[in-house]
Design a protein around this motif. Structure first.
Motif, PDB file in Angstrom:
ATOM      1  N   UNK B   9       3.313   1.253 -14.122  1.00 32.14           N
ATOM      2  CA  UNK B   9       4.413   2.209 -13.306  1.00 32.14           C
ATOM      3  C   UNK B   9       4.015   3.680 -13.153  1.00 32.14           C
ATOM      4  N   UNK B  10       3.413   4.343 -14.238  1.00 36.65           N
ATOM      5  CA  UNK B  10       3.030   5.483 -13.926  1.00 36.65           C
ATOM      6  C   UNK B  10       1.746   5.744 -12.936  1.00 36.65           C
ATOM      7  N   UNK B  11       1.034   4.494 -12.808  1.00 38.01           N
ATOM      8  CA  UNK B  11      -0.040   4.584 -11.557  1.00 38.01           C
ATOM      9  C   UNK B  11       0.654   4.574 -10.353  1.00 38.01           C
ATOM     10  N   UNK B  12       1.683   3.587 -10.187  1.00 39.71           N
ATOM     11  CA  UNK B  12       2.518   3.512  -8.975  1.00 39.71           C
ATOM     12  C   UNK B  12       2.998   4.829  -8.638  1.00 39.71           C
ATOM     13  N   UNK B  13       3.461   5.713  -9.470  1.00 34.70           N
ATOM     14  CA  UNK B  13       4.290   6.922  -9.247  1.00 34.70           C
ATOM     15  C   UNK B  13       3.251   7.928  -8.803  1.00 34.70           C
ATOM     16  N   UNK B  14       1.993   7.852  -9.640  1.00 35.13           N
ATOM     17  CA  UNK B  14       1.049   8.793  -9.149  1.00 35.13           C
ATOM     18  C   UNK B  14       0.504   8.386  -7.592  1.00 35.13           C
ATOM     19  N   UNK B  15       0.363   7.388  -7.293  1.00 34.61           N
ATOM     20  CA  UNK B  15       0.005   6.790  -6.056  1.00 34.61           C
ATOM     21  C   UNK B  15       0.968   7.263  -4.891  1.00 34.61           C
ATOM     22  N   UNK B  16       2.197   7.037  -5.134  1.00 28.74           N
ATOM     23  CA  UNK B  16       3.175   7.404  -4.306  1.00 28.74           C
ATOM     24  C   UNK B  16       3.150   9.130  -4.220  1.00 28.74           C
ATOM     25  N   UNK B  17       3.167   9.631  -5.242  1.00 29.74           N
ATOM     26  CA  UNK B  17       3.114  11.240  -5.047  1.00 29.74           C
ATOM     27  C   UNK B  17       1.953  11.581  -4.340  1.00 29.74           C
ATOM     28  N   UNK B  18       0.895  11.141  -4.280  1.00 27.49           N
ATOM     29  CA  UNK B  18      -0.518  11.169  -3.675  1.00 27.49           C
ATOM     30  C   UNK B  18      -0.236  11.022  -2.110  1.00 27.49           C
ATOM     31  N   UNK B  19       0.487   9.834  -2.050  1.00 27.61           N
ATOM     32  CA  UNK B  19       0.465   9.545  -0.394  1.00 27.61           C
ATOM     33  C   UNK B  19       1.604  10.124   0.354  1.00 27.61           C
ATOM     34  N   UNK B  20       2.732  10.643  -0.497  1.00 22.59           N
ATOM     35  CA  UNK B  20       3.670  11.105   0.458  1.00 22.59           C
ATOM     36  C   UNK B  20       3.879  12.542  -0.061  1.00 22.59           C
ATOM     37  N   UNK B  21       3.088  13.530   0.267  1.00 19.95           N
ATOM     38  CA  UNK B  21       3.268  14.971  -0.368  1.00 19.95           C
ATOM     39  C   UNK B  21       4.354  15.787   0.191  1.00 19.95           C
ATOM     40  N   UNK B  22       4.959  15.319   1.175  1.00 17.36           N
ATOM     41  CA  UNK B  22       6.035  16.357   1.752  1.00 17.36           C
ATOM     42  C   UNK B  22       7.544  16.006   1.338  1.00 17.36           C
TER      43      UNK B  22
END
Lengths: 224, 484
Positions: B9-22
């Motif tokens: 889950x931390x990895x998923x959250x990191x990926x989401x934060x990276x993909x949707x910056x705005x």
């Protein structure tokens, strides 16, 4: 197979000379070249030790070293930092170069005697007797480089030289390391170089220089 | 499989934060991932307690969890939750942009900390430890000011220097284990072959690992980066750095204890006691002349790491279980302390102790939180650290380590006096503050208030009542230290 042991000893000798060179060179570009030479020697030693008996792990270590430290590091540093950083000569060092070399000499002799008790189980012709003392000496000289230098790039090179030293000992004593560990290690070194590079650039942008030795505002003194 | 979802889950959250910056997705995903991770880890810990062997295996010889790992992971997950929720308000309040970079690094940092206790192969543990540095260093320098970058640089240089030293130690350990004919190179495999390992190599490996990882734990003399990094990082990151990162690295050192106990000639306990007491003593005296309240909590981390190491060195079941309680108490209290310090920083605008006076009257919640943090971290009754420190001293007396107990008592008393002196003046002290940046800067964000209240619960409860599950986990963890 004695010629392999002899060649490895030659690589070891040059490795430690490169470590002294990194410690004693003022210009950043020359320092970087010496570091690349040292990484090449580490790869050469891994290659030699991996030939007989053939070891895919040591080949992987050699390849990883070539990719990360010989190609990726110089490429990244060149992209992140401008030319001026490389040509600069580092004048202010914590101690003078002759005294740093003298301390490095003492450290090398100390590393030899310190590691005597570790390698006594290995056979006389084994590469362990070469690689372990030289690796320990490389680690210690890298630490000395790190503490005497004031420039971010040369501190980073000292850090990586320490790692080279640990690996130089490691390739002789930890040959059975699983491949997954090596791959993870490669990833690790890549991230390290990247993060340190980005940080160096941030310091350069913020303070106008990469002289991290002059960063000394955080101390236990009453704020004004 | 549950163990693999812990780190997912931390990895998923990191990926989401990276993909949707705005969007606000990074912050929301981080909070949700933190809650899910906490639920999963508590479930996994319950399974460890229930399992007949008390070990949960995901990938044999690579990924597994025993009592000690479970304790670490639950602590990391709990502070992941509080730090994530505090971050939401904190980042909005500061409004200095870059929240994408923040949440990506934040989640990756938690991911690497969760890796350390789960990995069974010591070399991979070393890699995970190095990753904790690399993912957190940009968080330390996040503010991008002169001081923050200085702290980040010191952090990366000193801890990676330690990592190189520890790397040689791990190579030596691997060599010694290979000579002893180890079958599977894991922590438990090491314990099995420990009596056959060369004592000279084992001792060299231990000393290199202790010194190398000691730099990251904040053990004197390689501690100098710690107060800088832990004072310059954003406060929720400080909570993670001080509350659990140091503990997780200490875990990697403690994992060697059962191996070393099999070879008494190494005298590992003397090394642990010496390093521990020097760290406690140095931190206690430095605490007296602190001027920055975040640095005060940072020095207190060095003190507590020293206390835990000393307790581990005392040996014996009672000292080890007290050390486990100290780890739990320190993690929840120190993370709360940094959150309280963060709240004060948001309100006051600088980190100077002299600029905070009579906080309870101006900002009741932040003032009360700071006072509670100070009392709890200094080890006043009835808080968890008082209980565990008392148990450690008692275990030391039972073992007959009178000198160690005497020194430890003096140092703890000095640290108590120093912290209470600063905190009571900040929270209750009369008089006008020395200086202030543009007066009050508005009220605390809602998420920060809620987090402070939730994070205070374990501090208030654990000193008087330890839930059965936690007690069982601490007992199992202490048993893993004793070689059982």
């Amino acid at each position: 197979m004695t010629y392999i042991v002899n060649l490895n000893a030659l690589a070891g000798g040059l490795f430690i000379i490169a470590a002294f060179g990194i410690l004693a060179t003022r210009q950043i570009r020359a320092c970087l070249k010496l570091f690349i030479l040292q990484s090449l020697l580490l790869a050469a030693s891994a290659l030699l030790l991996g030939l007989s008996p053939f070891s895919i792990h040591l080949m992987a270590v050699a390849a990883i070293n070539l990719v990360t430290k010989v190609f990726f590091l110089p490429w990244l540093l060149r992209r992140l930092l401008n030319e001026e950083v490389y040509t600069r000569r580092e004048i202010s060092q914590a101690i003078t170069i002759p005294s740093a070399l003298l301390i490095a000499l003492v450290l090398t002799i100390g590393a030899y005697f310190f590691s005597l008790s570790w390698v006594e189980t290995a056979s006389a012709a084994s590469a362990i007797r070469i690689n372990v003392p030289i690796g320990l000496a490389g680690l210690l000289i890298g630490a000395l480089t790190l503490t005497t230098r004031r420039e971010a790039v040369s501190q980073l090179l000292g850090l990586l030289a320490m790692e080279n030293g640990a690996f130089f000992a490691g390739i002789a004593i930890a040959q059975g390391l699983p491949l997954i560990a090596e791959l993870a290690l490669a990833f690790d070194v890549l991230v390290l170089i990247f993060v340190a590079g980005v940080l160096t650039r941030a310091v350069h942008e913020r303070t106008g220089s990469t002289a991290v030795g002059r960063l000394s505002s955080l101390r236990e003194e009453p704020h004004e | 499989m549950i163990l693999l979802t812990v780190i997912a889950f931390p990895l998923i959250a990191a990926a989401l934060a990276q993909l949707y910056p705005r969007s606000r997705l990074g912050a929301d995903a981080t909070c949700i991932a933190a809650l899910i991770t906490l639920a999963i880890t508590m479930r996994a810990a319950a399974e460890v307690i229930a399992a007949p062997t008390h070990v949960l295996v995901a990938i044999p010889y690579w990924v597994a969890m025993d009592g000690l790992s479970a304790l670490m992971i639950v602590l990391v997950a709990f502070i992941y939750v509080t730090a994530a929720f505090f971050s939401v308000g904190y980042m909005d309040f500061r409004q200095n942009g870059g929240s994408r970079r923040y949440y990506v690094n934040f989640n990756l940092f938690v991911f690497s900390m969760l890796m350390v206790p789960l990995m069974q192969e010591p070399n991979i543990v070393w890699i995970a430890v190095e990753l904790t540095t690399l993912f957190s260093v940009l968080l330390v320098g996040f503010k991008n000011t002169h001081e923050a970058l200085e702290a980040a640089w010191k952090y990366i240089v000193l801890t990676l220097m330690g990592a190189s030293i520890a790397l040689l130690g791990f190579f030596l350990l691997f060599w010694a284990a290979g000579q002893a004919g180890i079958e599977h190179y894991t922590w438990s495999g090491l314990v099995a072959v420990a009596p056959r390992m060369s004592p000279v190599l084992l001792k060299a490996a231990f000393v290199f690992i202790l010194v190398g990882f000691g730099a990251k734990v904040g053990l004197v003399p390689l501690h100098t980066w710690l107060p800088d990094a832990h004072s310059q990082a954003p406060s929720p990151v400080c909570a993670l750095l001080s509350g659990v990162e140091t503990t997780v690295i200490l875990y990697a050192i403690l994992r060697l204890l059962p191996v070393l106990n099999a070879v008494p000639s190494i005298q590992a306990d003397t090394w642990l006691l010496t390093f521990g007491l020097i760290s406690v003593g140095t931190a206690a005296f430095l605490l007296l002349r602190i001027t920055d309240y975040k640095r005060m909590f940072a020095y207190s981390t060095i003190e507590h790491m020293g206390i835990i190491l000393t307790a581990a060195g005392m040996g014996g079941a009672s000292a080890h279980s007290a050390a486990m309680l100290q780890i739990v108490g320190h993690a929840v209290t120190k993370s709360f302390s940094f959150l309280a310090a963060g709240a004060v920083l948001l309100l006051i605008g600088n980190r100077n102790i002299a600029s905070v006076r009579a906080l309870v009257r101006q900002a009741p919640l932040a003032g009360a939180a700071l006072l509670l943090a100070g009392l709890a971290i200094a080890g006043a009754p009835p808080f968890p650290l008082f209980l565990s420190e008392f148990l450690i001293l008692k275990a030391g007396l039972q073992n007959g380590d009178y000198l160690v107990v005497g020194l430890l008592t003096i140092f703890i008393a000095i640290a108590f006096f120093a912290i209470m002196n600063h905190v009571s003046r900040m929270a209750l002290g009369a008089g006008e503050p020395a200086s202030r940046d543009a007066g009050q800067r508005g009220a605390l964000p809602f998420s920060c208030k809620i987090t402070l209240i939730v994070a205070a619960v374990p501090i208030l409860v654990l000193g008087v009542y330890i839930p059965d599950g936690l007690a069982a986990l601490a007992a199992l963890a202490a048993k893993s230290l004793g070689g059982g």
